[in-house]
Scaffold this motif. Structure first.
Motif, mmCIF file in Angstrom:
data_model
loop_
_atom_site.group_PDB
_atom_site.id
_atom_site.type_symbol
_atom_site.label_atom_id
_atom_site.label_comp_id
_atom_site.label_asym_id
_atom_site.label_seq_id
_atom_site.Cartn_x
_atom_site.Cartn_y
_atom_site.Cartn_z
ATOM 1 N N PHE A 9 0.828 -1.199 0.000
ATOM 2 C CA PHE A 9 0.000 0.000 0.000
ATOM 3 C C PHE A 9 0.868 1.257 0.000
ATOM 4 O O PHE A 9 0.449 2.303 -0.473
ATOM 5 C CB PHE A 9 -0.951 0.008 1.205
ATOM 6 C CG PHE A 9 -0.273 0.184 2.530
ATOM 7 C CD1 PHE A 9 -0.165 1.438 3.109
ATOM 8 C CD2 PHE A 9 0.270 -0.902 3.203
ATOM 9 C CE1 PHE A 9 0.466 1.611 4.330
ATOM 10 C CE2 PHE A 9 0.901 -0.747 4.427
ATOM 11 C CZ PHE A 9 1.004 0.515 4.995
ATOM 12 N N SER A 12 1.851 1.707 -3.801
ATOM 13 C CA SER A 12 0.869 1.404 -4.843
ATOM 14 C C SER A 12 0.295 2.648 -5.518
ATOM 15 O O SER A 12 -0.072 2.590 -6.687
ATOM 16 C CB SER A 12 -0.252 0.522 -4.295
ATOM 17 O OG SER A 12 -0.942 1.177 -3.267
ATOM 18 N N THR A 43 -3.524 -4.384 -1.347
ATOM 19 C CA THR A 43 -3.655 -3.091 -2.030
ATOM 20 C C THR A 43 -2.876 -3.103 -3.334
ATOM 21 O O THR A 43 -3.372 -2.669 -4.376
ATOM 22 C CB THR A 43 -3.165 -1.947 -1.129
ATOM 23 O OG1 THR A 43 -3.951 -1.924 0.067
ATOM 24 C CG2 THR A 43 -3.283 -0.600 -1.819
ATOM 25 N N THR A 47 -4.278 -2.832 -7.163
ATOM 26 C CA THR A 47 -3.777 -1.832 -8.108
ATOM 27 C C THR A 47 -3.453 -2.485 -9.448
ATOM 28 O O THR A 47 -3.844 -1.980 -10.508
ATOM 29 C CB THR A 47 -2.534 -1.140 -7.528
ATOM 30 O OG1 THR A 47 -2.887 -0.516 -6.296
ATOM 31 C CG2 THR A 47 -1.987 -0.095 -8.475
ATOM 32 N N VAL A 123 -6.410 2.834 -1.399
ATOM 33 C CA VAL A 123 -6.444 1.529 -0.724
ATOM 34 C C VAL A 123 -7.852 0.957 -0.782
ATOM 35 O O VAL A 123 -8.045 -0.231 -1.057
ATOM 36 C CB VAL A 123 -5.928 1.653 0.731
ATOM 37 C CG1 VAL A 123 -6.126 0.353 1.496
ATOM 38 C CG2 VAL A 123 -4.453 2.045 0.744
ATOM 39 N N HIS A 127 -9.015 -2.542 -2.862
ATOM 40 C CA HIS A 127 -9.698 -3.661 -2.219
ATOM 41 C C HIS A 127 -11.079 -3.901 -2.819
ATOM 42 O O HIS A 127 -11.527 -5.048 -2.920
ATOM 43 C CB HIS A 127 -9.766 -3.449 -0.702
ATOM 44 C CG HIS A 127 -8.462 -3.717 -0.035
ATOM 45 N ND1 HIS A 127 -7.486 -2.756 0.098
ATOM 46 C CD2 HIS A 127 -7.959 -4.847 0.501
ATOM 47 C CE1 HIS A 127 -6.448 -3.284 0.699
ATOM 48 N NE2 HIS A 127 -6.706 -4.560 0.956
#
Length: 161
Positions: A9, A12, A43, A47, A123, A127
Motif C-alpha cells: 500500500f 501502490s 492493495t 492496483t 487503498v 480492495h
C-alpha cells in the motif's frame, strides 16, 4: 515496469500513477516484472488488477506478470487474478523484452508521499476491485472495505482534503 522490493500500500499510489501515465501515452500492453518483489499485499494486488481491467476494457490491451516467485504466484492464483492477467509461470514470455529490460531498466526513484485522503481512497478502491472479482474475494476483503469506508466517513480532514 520492474517492482523493486515489496509491493505494498505504501508504493501502490506511485505504481498506479506510473501505469496510468504509460497508458495515457498510448501503451496497450504492460509487463510487470516481479523478480525483485518478494511479496505483494492486497492493495498492491488490487492496483495491478485495476490496471489489467482498465487495459482490457479500454483498448483490448493486457497486463502480463513476469518472474513472480512462488508466494506471489500463489496470491495471483488464489485471488483469481491469473484469469485477467497473463502470468508467465514458465519464464519464457517476452524473451527479447526481458533481455532489453535487464540491460536498460532503471528503477523509479520517485517515492513522494501522497496525501492521506488520496492514499485512503486508493487503498479502498484497490480492495473493492479485488472484492469485485469473486464472491470469495468479497468475503476476504469485506472487513477491510468496511473499515476504510468508515475511516473516510469519520475523519473530517479526509472528507474535506
Amino acid at each position: 515496469m520492474r517492482v523493486e522490493g515489496r509491493g505494498t500500500f505504501q508504493n501502490s499510489v506511485q505504481v498506479k500513477k506510473a501505469l496510468q501515465a504509460v497508458v495515457a501515452n498510448g501503451t496497450h500492453d504492460l509487463v510487470v516484472d516481479l523478480e525483485r518483489c518478494p511479496m505483494m499485499d492486497s492493495t498492491f494486488l488490487g492496483t495491478l488488477t485495476g490496471a489489467a481491467l482498465h487495459l482490457r476494457e479500454k483498448n483490448g490491451g493486457s497486463l502480463s506478470v513476469l518472474n513472480a516467485n512462488a508466494r506471489n504466484l500463489q496470491l495471483l492464483s488464489d485471488l483469481g487474478l491469473d484469469h485477467i492477467m497473463s502470468v508467465d509461470t514458465q519464464g519464457n514470455a517476452w524473451p527479447e523484452e526481458r533481455e532489453l529490460a535487464c540491460a536498460q531498466l532503471a528503477t523509479c526513484g520517485e517515492k513522494g508521499a501522497s496525501c492521506k485522503l488520496e492514499h485512503t481512497q486508493h487503498v479502498l478502491q484497490a480492495h473493492q476491485t479485488l472484492a469485485d472479482m469473486s464472491n470469495i474475494n468479497e468475503g476476504r476483503f469485506r472487513d477491510v472495505i468496511y473499515f476504510l469506508e468508515k475511516e473516510l466517513e469519520e475523519q473530517p480532514e479526509l472528507a474535506t482534503s
